[in-house]
Design a protein around this motif. Structure first.
Motif, PDB file in Angstrom:
ATOM      1  N   LEU A   1     -14.174  -7.730  -7.253  1.00  0.00           N
ATOM      2  CA  LEU A   1     -13.569  -7.992  -7.969  1.00  0.00           C
ATOM      3  C   LEU A   1     -12.088  -8.931  -7.598  1.00  0.00           C
ATOM      4  O   LEU A   1     -11.673  -9.882  -7.855  1.00  0.00           O
ATOM      5  N   SER A   2     -11.290  -7.781  -7.037  1.00  0.00           N
ATOM      6  CA  SER A   2      -9.842  -7.674  -6.928  1.00  0.00           C
ATOM      7  C   SER A   2      -9.533  -6.298  -6.387  1.00  0.00           C
ATOM      8  O   SER A   2     -10.066  -5.437  -6.030  1.00  0.00           O
ATOM      9  N   ASN A   3      -8.872  -6.806  -5.511  1.00  0.00           N
ATOM     10  CA  ASN A   3      -8.370  -5.698  -4.968  1.00  0.00           C
ATOM     11  C   ASN A   3      -6.512  -5.821  -4.378  1.00  0.00           C
ATOM     12  O   ASN A   3      -6.187  -6.943  -4.331  1.00  0.00           O
ATOM     13  N   SER A   4      -5.967  -5.122  -4.508  1.00  0.00           N
ATOM     14  CA  SER A   4      -4.087  -4.929  -4.593  1.00  0.00           C
ATOM     15  C   SER A   4      -4.113  -4.082  -3.529  1.00  0.00           C
ATOM     16  O   SER A   4      -2.526  -3.962  -3.306  1.00  0.00           O
ATOM     17  N   GLY A   5      -4.204  -3.608  -2.633  1.00  0.00           N
ATOM     18  CA  GLY A   5      -4.687  -3.141  -1.898  1.00  0.00           C
ATOM     19  C   GLY A   5      -4.774  -1.337  -1.747  1.00  0.00           C
ATOM     20  O   GLY A   5      -5.095  -0.532  -1.225  1.00  0.00           O
ATOM     21  N   THR A   6      -3.689  -1.134  -3.521  1.00  0.00           N
ATOM     22  CA  THR A   6      -3.923   0.460  -3.592  1.00  0.00           C
ATOM     23  C   THR A   6      -5.324   0.726  -4.598  1.00  0.00           C
ATOM     24  O   THR A   6      -4.953   2.004  -5.569  1.00  0.00           O
ATOM     25  N   SER A   7      -5.508  -0.022  -4.983  1.00  0.00           N
ATOM     26  CA  SER A   7      -6.294  -0.731  -6.574  1.00  0.00           C
ATOM     27  C   SER A   7      -7.683  -1.855  -6.729  1.00  0.00           C
ATOM     28  O   SER A   7      -6.743  -3.141  -5.573  1.00  0.00           O
TER      29      SER A   7
END
Length: 165
Positions: free
Chosen positions: A112-118
């Motif tokens: 659904l989402s990905n910030s690279g660290t979460s």
């Protein structure tokens, strides 16, 4: 509009033209790149990363989430008895798989989402008799994956470690 163009030029100068044009999924999402913090903002018809002018901790590459992780889940809530059980999660580009070996169920994960660290995933149980449609949130810190499952009034938490097999 002039400010937005200047910020985009500043981003291009700081992190290179291909990264300046990087799109992001969610307005307000923050991403750490090369020690600098970027915020997802609306840039016309698309969302883009805009330099915030602030620094952040070292960048953990998005690939750090990729791989197979395992640990013990601790379930509470929903009127169900508290219980612990093994959790095995494999993360790849755009999703992954989930397995609960002792519960004899598992399935697929849609990112659904990905910030690279979460990241956040929607779980779809494809075998066994477990609750379908839960949300899994993960965050990477100190080489481990903090894992949280929520759905149907139940919560499950775990600290997963990367499998090296």
């Amino acid at each position: 509009m002039v400010r937005g163009a200047l910020l985009t030029l500043a981003v291009a100068a700081l992190i290179g033209p291909s990264a300046a044009a990087a799109q992001c999924a969610r307005i307000g999402e923050q991403v750490c790149r090369s020690g600098s913090l970027y915020t997802c903002e609306s840039c016309g018809a698309v969302n883009c990363l805009v330099f915030s002018g602030r620094s952040c901790g070292y960048e953990v590459p998005a690939a750090s989430l990729a791989g197979t992780w395992s640990g013990s889940g601790h379930q509470t809530g929903g009127g169900a008895p508290r219980q612990n059980y093994p959790v095995v999660m494999t993360i790849n580009s755009g999703g992954g798989t989930i397995d609960y070996p002792s519960l004899k169920c598992g399935g697929s994960l849609m990112e659904l989402s990905n910030s690279g660290t979460s990241a956040e995933y929607r779980e779809r149980i494809t075998y066994g008799n477990c609750i379908d449609g839960g949300t899994i949130s993960v965050s990477f810190a100190d080489g481990k994956l903090h894992w949280v499952w929520t759905g149907s009034g139940i919560g499950v938490t775990a600290m997963l470690e990367r499998r090296t097999e």
